[in-house]
Every structure is written in structure tokens, then in C-alpha cells.
Design an enzyme around this catalytic site. Structure first.
Site, PDB file in Angstrom:
ATOM      1  N   ASN A 108      -8.473  -5.976 -34.415  1.00  0.00           N
ATOM      2  CA  ASN A 108      -8.287  -7.383 -34.064  1.00  0.00           C
ATOM      3  C   ASN A 108      -9.612  -7.905 -33.514  1.00  0.00           C
ATOM      4  OD1 ASN A 108      -7.509  -9.889 -33.140  1.00  0.00           O
ATOM      5  ND2 ASN A 108      -6.342  -9.117 -31.393  1.00  0.00           N
ATOM      6  N   GLY A 129     -11.891  -4.591 -28.745  1.00  0.00           N
ATOM      7  CA  GLY A 129     -13.339  -4.494 -28.628  1.00  0.00           C
ATOM      8  C   GLY A 129     -13.969  -3.391 -29.452  1.00  0.00           C
ATOM      9  N   GLY A 176      -8.719  -5.028 -22.724  1.00  0.00           N
ATOM     10  CA  GLY A 176     -10.061  -5.446 -22.357  1.00  0.00           C
ATOM     11  C   GLY A 176     -10.498  -5.033 -20.971  1.00  0.00           C
ATOM     12  N   HIS A 185       0.619 -11.964 -29.763  1.00  0.00           N
ATOM     13  CA  HIS A 185      -0.363 -11.245 -28.941  1.00  0.00           C
ATOM     14  C   HIS A 185      -0.323 -11.787 -27.517  1.00  0.00           C
ATOM     15  CE1 HIS A 185      -4.239  -9.806 -27.429  1.00  0.00           C
ATOM     16  NE2 HIS A 185      -4.194  -8.900 -28.392  1.00  0.00           N
ATOM     17  N   GLU A 197       1.328  -3.341 -26.381  1.00  0.00           N
ATOM     18  CA  GLU A 197       0.039  -3.591 -25.731  1.00  0.00           C
ATOM     19  C   GLU A 197       0.281  -3.929 -24.266  1.00  0.00           C
ATOM     20  OE1 GLU A 197      -1.886  -7.084 -27.322  1.00  0.00           O
ATOM     21  OE2 GLU A 197      -0.132  -8.274 -26.830  1.00  0.00           O
ATOM     22  N   LYS A 233     -10.423 -10.860 -32.681  1.00  0.00           N
ATOM     23  CA  LYS A 233     -10.277 -11.972 -31.730  1.00  0.00           C
ATOM     24  C   LYS A 233     -11.243 -13.111 -32.101  1.00  0.00           C
ATOM     25  CE  LYS A 233      -8.405  -8.836 -28.329  1.00  0.00           C
ATOM     26  NZ  LYS A 233      -8.211  -8.528 -26.901  1.00  0.00           N
TER      27      LYS A 233
END
EC number: 5.3.1.1
Length: 254
Positions: A9, A235, A173, A95, A167, A11
Site C-alpha cells: 500500500n 512504508g 507507521g 483502511h 491492522e 499510500k
């Protein structure tokens, strides 16, 4: 037998040029993925560029969000028809950033899941608890409620076409990750609820991904758990070398 799915992902990162560079790096180092599925979810602006690069390769294309209508006067929205037209096979729905920043609730998220299914997109339904909810001992209650709210009223066949991503919001993050045992416990709970809603045979076929600071140094331990069927990677999917290491995780027998 569930085929592991490793999903990146991106983002709100990567211009079209940066997206091209990343995908070229992935394709260069991908090699034989064997019994694994690989997915990238770029921002909307890079979907066409990435589609042209991954067509005919082992990498599938997904989007990060979708609206519930096929077309209409919905300024700024992207429809499932448009995503299919761009070659998307998957779409992320619900999400935690969509829930927290954009105020999306369970009702809208459930409609998005249905809209995706209606247009042959595989929705990746994201569920997870915040740190205060976890600290209060409500993690399981929150996650079960999110799953039920999004999927209530669906047929077993529809539920069987969905991917779930657990998640924990407190891990996204932050560098913090649920321990493999904690993640497995929640995945086992999710599969039990899916069994209640769609039958145990259907639940046994559904991929449940883990998302939340997935990195090259923890993917092997996570994927060793029996109910963790892949990862939704943030990330670490933005650099080819780290995402490739995640894709090529070492299974227990290796």
C-alpha cells in the site's frame, strides 16, 4: 490451501516517475514468486503507469479506495468501473486512515465492499483496534464488530471473495508490531467469525493479512503463524529491496 498474498500500500507517495522506478526495481528482482501472490496499490494518479508496467507479470494491481456508485455527479470520487477499466483486480476498503481522517464508518465501508464485489474487484477489508481500545481490553470486540458490520447480509459466496487485513491501528507507521502470537490470536478470532457468517469451509479459504509495521526483519515470524496468510505492507513497500525481501519471506520449512 491459501496462497499467501503480499500487498504493498503506497499510500500518498510516489509520482508517476517514482512509481515507474519502483516497479522496474521490483520486476528486476522479483524472480520466481512460486506459490505467492504479489500486489501493489499505488495512488490513483499512478495506476495507469503501473498497469502498463505490470501487465503480463506476476504483480497484480490494486487501488487504495473506491466509491460506492458506478458513475455520477460525485466530484473527486473514483468508481469501481473506472478501477476495472484501469486494470485493477483489488481495492483496499476501510483502511484505518480512511476511517480516522476521512470519517468513514462501518455502513459506508460495507457498501464499498459490495460495490467492489459487484464489479469483480477483490476488496481488502481492513479492520483493527486503536491503542486505547486495546489497552481497555476491547480489541477483539472492536474487530469482531467491524467484520460483522461490513459483511452482514452477504452470502457465503460473497464473503468467500473477500480478503481481510487485520491492522492494529497503534502499529501502523509507528515501528511497533503486534507479536506474532498476538497477531495469530486475532487472525484466529477473525476466521472464527467468518466461519460463523459463511461456514467453516468458506472461512478456511479466505486470506487474512496482517498489516502494521511489517518489515523485512519480522515477516518470517509473522508468516510462520497458521492463520496469517500474507501482509498489507505500508512504508516497507516503498523501496524495492525491502518489499522484495517481504515477498520472498522464508516459510517455516525453509
Amino acid at each position: 490451501m491459501r496462497t499467501p498474498l503480499l500487498a504493498g500500500n503506497w499510500k500518498m507517495y510516489k509520482t508517476t516517475g517514482e512509481a515507474r522506478e519502483l516497479v522496474e526495481g521490483l520486476l528486476h528482482g522479483l524472480g520466481d514468486v512460486g506459490d505467492r501472490k504479489v500486489l501493489v496499490c499505488p495512488p490513483f494518479t499512478a495506476l495507469q503507469t503501473v498497469h502498463d508496467l505490470v501487465q503480463g507479470t506476476p504483480i497484480a494491481l490494486g487501488a487504495q479506495d473506491v466509491y460506492i456508485e458506478p458513475q455520477g455527479a460525485f466530484t473527486g470520487a473514483i468508481s469501481p468501473v473506472m478501477l476495472r477499466d484501469l486494470g485493477c483486480a483489488y481495492v483496499i476498503v476501510g483502511h484505518s486512515e480512511r476511517r480516522a481522517i476521512f470519517g468513514e464508518g462501518d455502513e459506508l465501508i460495507g457498501k464499498k465492499v459490495r460495490a467492489a464485489l459487484a464489479h469483480d474487484l477483490t476488496p481488502i477489508l481492513c479492520v483493527g483496534e486503536t491503542k486505547p481500545q486495546r489497552d481497555a481490553g476491547h480489541a477483539e470486540t472492536v474487530v469482531v464488530a467491524q467484520v460483522r458490520a461490513a459483511l452482514t447480509g452477504m452470502t457465503p459466496e460473497q464473503i468467500g471473495r473477500i480478503v481481510i487485513a487485520y491492522e492494529p491501528v497503534w502499529a501502523i507507521g509507528t515501528g511497533d508490531t503486534a507479536t506474532p502470537a498476538d497477531a495469530q490470536a486475532m487472525h484466529e478470532t477473525i476466521r472464527r467469525i467468518l466461519g460463523d457468517m459463511a461456514g467453516s469451509d468458506t472461512a478456511a479459504t479466505i486470506n487474512i493479512l496482517y498489516g502494521g509495521s511489517v518489515k523485512p526483519d519480522n515477516i518470517d515470524d509473522l508468516m510462520a503463524q497458521p492463520d496469517i496468510d500474507g501482509a498489507l505492507v505500508g512504508g516497507a513497500s516503498l523501496k524495492a529491496d525491502s518489499f522484495l525481501r517481504i515477498v520472498h519471506f522464508l516459510s517455516p520449512q525453509e
